[in-house]
Design a protein around this motif. Structure first.
Motif, PDB file in Angstrom:
ATOM      1  N   GLY B  17       4.460 -14.982 -18.855  1.00 39.48           N
ATOM      2  CA  GLY B  17       4.971 -13.993 -17.895  1.00 39.48           C
ATOM      3  C   GLY B  17       4.086 -12.757 -17.822  1.00 39.48           C
ATOM      4  O   GLY B  17       3.762 -12.281 -16.732  1.00 39.48           O
ATOM      5  N   LEU B  18       3.657 -12.260 -19.000  1.00 43.72           N
ATOM      6  CA  LEU B  18       2.817 -11.047 -19.026  1.00 43.72           C
ATOM      7  C   LEU B  18       1.437 -11.310 -18.418  1.00 43.72           C
ATOM      8  O   LEU B  18       0.796 -10.401 -17.895  1.00 43.72           O
ATOM      9  N   ALA B  19       0.988 -12.575 -18.514  1.00 45.51           N
ATOM     10  CA  ALA B  19      -0.308 -12.913 -17.903  1.00 45.51           C
ATOM     11  C   ALA B  19      -0.174 -13.096 -16.390  1.00 45.51           C
ATOM     12  O   ALA B  19      -1.092 -12.769 -15.627  1.00 45.51           O
ATOM     13  N   TRP B  20       0.965 -13.624 -15.964  1.00 41.03           N
ATOM     14  CA  TRP B  20       1.172 -13.944 -14.544  1.00 41.03           C
ATOM     15  C   TRP B  20       1.611 -12.709 -13.744  1.00 41.03           C
ATOM     16  O   TRP B  20       1.218 -12.536 -12.582  1.00 41.03           O
ATOM     17  N   ALA B  21       2.413 -11.865 -14.367  1.00 42.13           N
ATOM     18  CA  ALA B  21       2.992 -10.710 -13.658  1.00 42.13           C
ATOM     19  C   ALA B  21       1.951  -9.812 -12.974  1.00 42.13           C
ATOM     20  O   ALA B  21       2.136  -9.446 -11.802  1.00 42.13           O
ATOM     21  N   PRO B  22       0.825  -9.449 -13.640  1.00 45.97           N
ATOM     22  CA  PRO B  22      -0.141  -8.570 -12.956  1.00 45.97           C
ATOM     23  C   PRO B  22      -0.667  -9.162 -11.645  1.00 45.97           C
ATOM     24  O   PRO B  22      -0.854  -8.445 -10.663  1.00 45.97           O
ATOM     25  N   THR B  23      -0.873 -10.487 -11.626  1.00 47.24           N
ATOM     26  CA  THR B  23      -1.356 -11.145 -10.403  1.00 47.24           C
ATOM     27  C   THR B  23      -0.321 -10.997  -9.292  1.00 47.24           C
ATOM     28  O   THR B  23      -0.664 -10.661  -8.146  1.00 47.24           O
ATOM     29  N   LEU B  24       0.941 -11.237  -9.647  1.00 47.20           N
ATOM     30  CA  LEU B  24       2.017 -11.115  -8.646  1.00 47.20           C
ATOM     31  C   LEU B  24       2.178  -9.654  -8.181  1.00 47.20           C
ATOM     32  O   LEU B  24       2.425  -9.399  -7.000  1.00 47.20           O
ATOM     33  N   ILE B  25       2.017  -8.726  -9.126  1.00 50.05           N
ATOM     34  CA  ILE B  25       2.161  -7.302  -8.794  1.00 50.05           C
ATOM     35  C   ILE B  25       1.039  -6.867  -7.839  1.00 50.05           C
ATOM     36  O   ILE B  25       1.277  -6.156  -6.860  1.00 50.05           O
TER      37      ILE B  25
END
Lengths: 87, 229
Positions: B17-25
């Motif tokens: 989640g912490l790796a994926w979240a920045p991309t989504l943000i």
């Protein structure tokens, strides 16, 4: 005693910073239309600082817990050894 | 440090989640009024939510300790209190960064901000009371935890009760569908991350309890007789 002194000094510094900030900004409400017009602060830098602060704080906290755990485990092992020697 | 499988699962989910979240943000649409700085919302709100659940867990543990003399409850409260301070600190860092751009100033003595600062300070007081409070320190700290948790509903409802410049709680349910993935992935990642950190901190408390027991046993056996302090 050293910890208490460090705490008192930290609190004094914090109080000074708060008083200094109040002198500059005061308790003035934000006026309508004051917010974004003429604002030159880059938002992306603030977002990066915010995310960076989170990651740094989490990593620092994990390192702190790991160090404390290691210390306790070492103390446990040393005490067990002394107890075993004693029988 | 031994972590059981639910903690390992949480760790994997938190890392993903912490790796994926920045991309989504980064790819989430920009908010027209505040611009890019609104993206702080995607981690500021999940961190604040984590702080709330941590304060409640701490109070739960404190109640178990005060009323049923549960040592496990006391250990849970201690672990959760430290995490409340950690996540509370992050809320108080990310919030002003957002406010600087949105309101033109770092801090306002707004009821939401002030009550959040108060919560953070109460849990710092918990940690000091527990560590330096002497014989009754743990009980005093437990009382502070309950008092601190009572501040949580006040923080949550403050934007609805009083006139405030802080965004309302309704921003989450009314979030644009294109913004939801970034928010919810970030929210879940932070929640899983919290439980991983709590597991690690609880393991430390268990080790400390074992160490204390062993010291008592050693003292009973006269192991320290003749030792200089």
């Amino acid at each position: 005693m050293n910890r208490i002194s460090a705490l008192v000094i930290t609190l004094c510094l914090l109080c000074c910073a708060i008083v200094q900030a109040q002198d500059k900004e005061g308790f003035v409400p934000v006026a309508a239309g004051e917010n974004l017009a003429g604002e030159t602060l880059p938002g992306n830098r603030l977002v990066a600082i915010a995310y960076g602060a989170i990651l740094v704080a989490l990593i620092a906290w994990i390192a702190s817990v790991a160090a404390r755990s290691r210390k306790v485990e070492d103390e446990l092992a040393a005490l067990r050894e002394r107890l075993e020697k004693r029988g | 440090m031994k972590l059981r499988w639910p903690y390992l699962l949480c760790a994997v989910l938190a890392a993903l989640g912490l790796a994926w979240a920045p991309t989504l943000i980064v790819t989430a649409p920009r908010e027209p009024m505040m611009g890019i700085v609104q993206k702080i919302f995607y981690f500021h709100v999940p961190i604040a939510w984590t702080m709330f659940q941590s304060a409640f867990l701490c109070a739960g543990g404190a109640i178990a300790f005060l009323f049923w003399r549960s040592e496990r409850g006391e250990r849970l409260a201690a672990a959760a209190a430290e995490l409340t301070v950690l996540f509370g600190g992050l809320v108080l860092i990310t919030g002003p960064l957002w406010a600087r751009k949105a309101w033109g100033r770092w801090w306002e003595w707004d009821v939401r901000l002030t009550s959040s600062l108060l919560l953070w300070m109460i849990f710092i007081a918990y940690l000091f009371a527990r560590r330096y409070g002497g014989m009754g320190g743990k009980r005093l700290a437990a009382g502070l935890a309950i008092f601190g948790a009572a501040d949580v509903p006040l923080i949550y409802l403050s934007v609805s009760i009083w006139r405030t410049i802080h965004p309302k709680t309704s921003v989450v349910p009314t979030l644009d569908p294109a913004m939801r993935p970034a928010f919810w992935v970030s929210f879940l990642a932070m929640t899983f991350c919290y439980f991983v950190l709590l597991g690690a901190r609880l393991a430390l408390e268990r080790s400390r309890a074992r160490l204390d027991d062993l010291y008592l046993k050693a003292e009973d056996l006269g192991l320290f007789d003749g030792d200089t302090a």
